[in-house]
Design a protein around this motif. Sequence first.
Motif, mmCIF file in Angstrom:
data_model
loop_
_atom_site.group_PDB
_atom_site.id
_atom_site.type_symbol
_atom_site.label_atom_id
_atom_site.label_comp_id
_atom_site.label_asym_id
_atom_site.label_seq_id
_atom_site.Cartn_x
_atom_site.Cartn_y
_atom_site.Cartn_z
ATOM 1 N N ARG A 20 0.830 -1.210 0.000
ATOM 2 C CA ARG A 20 0.000 0.000 0.000
ATOM 3 C C ARG A 20 0.865 1.261 0.000
ATOM 4 N NH1 ARG A 20 -5.039 -0.524 2.555
ATOM 5 N NH2 ARG A 20 -5.163 1.732 2.311
ATOM 6 N N PRO A 21 1.285 1.729 -1.177
ATOM 7 C CA PRO A 21 2.089 2.962 -1.210
ATOM 8 C C PRO A 21 1.353 4.180 -0.678
ATOM 9 C CG PRO A 21 1.459 2.261 -3.434
ATOM 10 C CD PRO A 21 1.116 1.137 -2.509
ATOM 11 N N ASP A 22 0.013 4.110 -0.585
ATOM 12 C CA ASP A 22 -0.768 5.228 -0.054
ATOM 13 C C ASP A 22 -0.695 5.319 1.458
ATOM 14 O OD1 ASP A 22 -2.315 2.717 -0.225
ATOM 15 O OD2 ASP A 22 -3.916 3.874 0.731
ATOM 16 N N VAL A 23 -0.234 4.276 2.123
ATOM 17 C CA VAL A 23 -0.209 4.239 3.589
ATOM 18 C C VAL A 23 1.097 4.846 4.106
ATOM 19 C CG1 VAL A 23 -0.123 2.721 5.606
ATOM 20 C CG2 VAL A 23 -1.755 2.265 3.766
ATOM 21 N N GLN A 24 0.957 5.799 5.015
ATOM 22 C CA GLN A 24 2.119 6.464 5.611
ATOM 23 C C GLN A 24 2.291 6.138 7.093
ATOM 24 O OE1 GLN A 24 4.309 8.327 3.744
ATOM 25 N NE2 GLN A 24 3.053 7.601 2.025
ATOM 26 N N CYS A 25 1.248 5.611 7.724
ATOM 27 C CA CYS A 25 1.305 5.317 9.154
ATOM 28 C C CYS A 25 0.403 4.135 9.458
ATOM 29 C CB CYS A 25 0.865 6.539 9.960
ATOM 30 S SG CYS A 25 0.832 6.302 11.763
ATOM 31 N N ILE A 26 0.879 3.230 10.310
ATOM 32 C CA ILE A 26 0.113 2.052 10.709
ATOM 33 C C ILE A 26 0.015 2.020 12.233
ATOM 34 C CG2 ILE A 26 0.031 -0.479 10.741
ATOM 35 C CD1 ILE A 26 1.613 -0.402 8.084
ATOM 36 N N VAL A 27 -1.198 1.839 12.721
ATOM 37 C CA VAL A 27 -1.443 1.689 14.155
ATOM 38 C C VAL A 27 -2.023 0.299 14.387
ATOM 39 C CG1 VAL A 27 -2.776 2.478 16.150
ATOM 40 C CG2 VAL A 27 -1.849 4.152 14.526
ATOM 41 N N HIS A 28 -1.364 -0.468 15.224
ATOM 42 C CA HIS A 28 -1.912 -1.768 15.637
ATOM 43 C C HIS A 28 -1.905 -1.823 17.148
ATOM 44 C CE1 HIS A 28 -2.755 -5.910 16.273
ATOM 45 N NE2 HIS A 28 -1.559 -6.164 16.766
ATOM 46 N N THR A 29 -3.114 -1.875 17.738
ATOM 47 C CA THR A 29 -3.224 -1.938 19.196
ATOM 48 C C THR A 29 -4.333 -2.900 19.580
ATOM 49 O OG1 THR A 29 -4.744 -0.030 19.264
ATOM 50 C CG2 THR A 29 -2.384 0.439 19.499
ATOM 51 N N HIS A 30 -4.424 -3.164 20.895
ATOM 52 C CA HIS A 30 -5.429 -4.074 21.441
ATOM 53 C C HIS A 30 -6.268 -3.363 22.501
ATOM 54 C CE1 HIS A 30 -2.095 -7.408 20.827
ATOM 55 N NE2 HIS A 30 -2.479 -6.839 19.693
ATOM 56 N N PRO A 31 -6.942 -2.254 22.173
ATOM 57 C CA PRO A 31 -7.733 -1.556 23.183
ATOM 58 C C PRO A 31 -8.886 -2.425 23.679
ATOM 59 C CG PRO A 31 -8.218 -0.687 21.009
ATOM 60 C CD PRO A 31 -7.067 -1.621 20.840
ATOM 61 N N PHE A 32 -9.380 -2.135 24.858
ATOM 62 C CA PHE A 32 -10.309 -3.018 25.573
ATOM 63 C C PHE A 32 -11.542 -3.377 24.752
ATOM 64 C CE2 PHE A 32 -13.869 -3.871 28.385
ATOM 65 C CZ PHE A 32 -13.340 -4.794 29.273
ATOM 66 N N HIS A 33 -12.251 -2.386 24.234
ATOM 67 C CA HIS A 33 -13.514 -2.666 23.564
ATOM 68 C C HIS A 33 -13.312 -3.315 22.202
ATOM 69 C CE1 HIS A 33 -14.548 0.465 26.552
ATOM 70 N NE2 HIS A 33 -15.601 -0.302 26.726
ATOM 71 N N VAL A 34 -12.262 -2.928 21.485
ATOM 72 C CA VAL A 34 -11.931 -3.609 20.232
ATOM 73 C C VAL A 34 -11.599 -5.066 20.512
ATOM 74 C CG1 VAL A 34 -10.161 -3.803 18.445
ATOM 75 C CG2 VAL A 34 -11.213 -1.600 18.887
ATOM 76 N N ALA A 35 -10.796 -5.319 21.545
ATOM 77 C CA ALA A 35 -10.431 -6.689 21.889
ATOM 78 C C ALA A 35 -11.660 -7.504 22.292
ATOM 79 C CB ALA A 35 -9.400 -6.687 23.015
ATOM 80 N N ALA A 36 -12.565 -6.889 23.048
ATOM 81 C CA ALA A 36 -13.786 -7.587 23.460
ATOM 82 C C ALA A 36 -14.654 -7.923 22.242
ATOM 83 C CB ALA A 36 -14.568 -6.746 24.462
ATOM 84 N N LEU A 37 -14.811 -6.960 21.340
ATOM 85 C CA LEU A 37 -15.599 -7.196 20.129
ATOM 86 C C LEU A 37 -14.965 -8.287 19.272
ATOM 87 C CD1 LEU A 37 -18.079 -6.266 18.481
ATOM 88 C CD2 LEU A 37 -16.564 -4.627 17.336
ATOM 89 N N SER A 38 -13.641 -8.306 19.235
ATOM 90 C CA SER A 38 -12.940 -9.304 18.418
ATOM 91 C C SER A 38 -13.213 -10.721 18.909
ATOM 92 C CB SER A 38 -11.439 -9.020 18.423
ATOM 93 O OG SER A 38 -10.805 -9.490 19.601
ATOM 94 N N MET A 39 -13.519 -10.869 20.196
ATOM 95 C CA MET A 39 -13.807 -12.187 20.763
ATOM 96 C C MET A 39 -15.139 -12.753 20.283
ATOM 97 S SD MET A 39 -12.496 -11.263 24.612
ATOM 98 C CE MET A 39 -13.026 -12.801 25.356
ATOM 99 N N LEU A 40 -16.007 -11.882 19.793
ATOM 100 C CA LEU A 40 -17.318 -12.316 19.310
ATOM 101 C C LEU A 40 -17.286 -12.753 17.849
ATOM 102 C CD1 LEU A 40 -19.508 -9.486 20.910
ATOM 103 C CD2 LEU A 40 -19.064 -11.781 21.809
ATOM 104 N N GLU A 41 -16.161 -12.529 17.192
ATOM 105 C CA GLU A 41 -16.005 -12.867 15.768
ATOM 106 C C GLU A 41 -17.075 -12.209 14.910
ATOM 107 O OE1 GLU A 41 -15.764 -17.113 15.321
ATOM 108 O OE2 GLU A 41 -13.710 -17.189 16.093
ATOM 109 N N VAL A 42 -17.313 -10.911 15.178
ATOM 110 C CA VAL A 42 -18.238 -10.137 14.347
ATOM 111 C C VAL A 42 -17.516 -8.878 13.868
ATOM 112 C CG1 VAL A 42 -20.296 -10.988 15.534
ATOM 113 C CG2 VAL A 42 -19.190 -8.897 16.341
#
Length: 261
Positions: A112-134
Amino acid sequence: MSGTFTATKAELMHQAQARMRTHLAESGWTTRQKLALTCRILFDAGHDSGLAGQITARAEEPGTYYTQQLGLGFDEITEDNLLLVDEDLQVLDGSGMANPANRFHSWIYRARPDVQCIVHTHPFHVAALSMLEVPLVVSQMDIAPLYDDCAFLPAWPGVPVGNEEGEIITAALGSKKAILLAHHGHVVAGAGIEEACSLAVLIERGAELQLAAMAAGTIAELPDRLAREAHDWTLTPKRSQANFAYYARRALARHPDAIAG
C-alpha cells in the motif's frame, strides 16, 4: 442578508472545505514528534496493553520506517527513543530492537504505497468485540470515517511474527483504512499520522458503542448514501489534522516529555 440560506448542501460543504484549508494550519511537527505524540494520545485513550501493539510511520528513505523500541510502553515513547528500521526490522538508528510483530507492517507498506502510518493496538472494547467474531458495525455519525472502510479478518492466524501473517493481514485489509482482527485487535492504515491516530481513536469508540448497542437491542443500519457522504466529509486531511492537533494538545498537557520542543 446572507445568501447561504439558499445554497445547496453541496455548495455549503464545498465552502466549508475551502475555509478549512485556509484556517487550519499545519502543525510543523516532525514525523518523529507526531509519532511520539500518537503513542501518548493512544495511551491516554486506553490503547495500551502492556508491551503489545506497534505504531509505525514511513521515514524519509524508501523501505524504512520509525517505530517504538521493544520494552517501552506507549507512555514512555519520545521522539528521541524511537527507532529507525528497514523492512527486515534491522535497526538503522537508535538503541534496542523493534517488536518482531512489526513484520506485518512491512508487508502492508509494500502493498500500500498510499499508507504512511500504521497503528496496531489491542484496546479493551476492540479486543472484546474481536472475541465475538463479528465485524465492526458503523451505525453512528461520529464513526462515519470508518463506514465501509473497516475490513474484518474472522480467523485468527496466530502471533503475527511470520511472513504468512503479514500476507494474510495485508490481503484481508485490501484497500481499506482499517481492519478488525478476530481474537486479536485492530490495524489502522492511514494516509498520514494524523489520520491514522484519529481513526484509531474512533475504532475503539466504535467498538464500545457497538457492544453497548448489541446489549440493548438490534443495531439499525445507516442509509448508505448518507453514510458515504458523512465518510467523505469527515475523512479529509484537514479534519484529521484538526483532530490530531486537539488530541496532541491534551497529550502534551499530560506528557510534556514526549517531544523536545
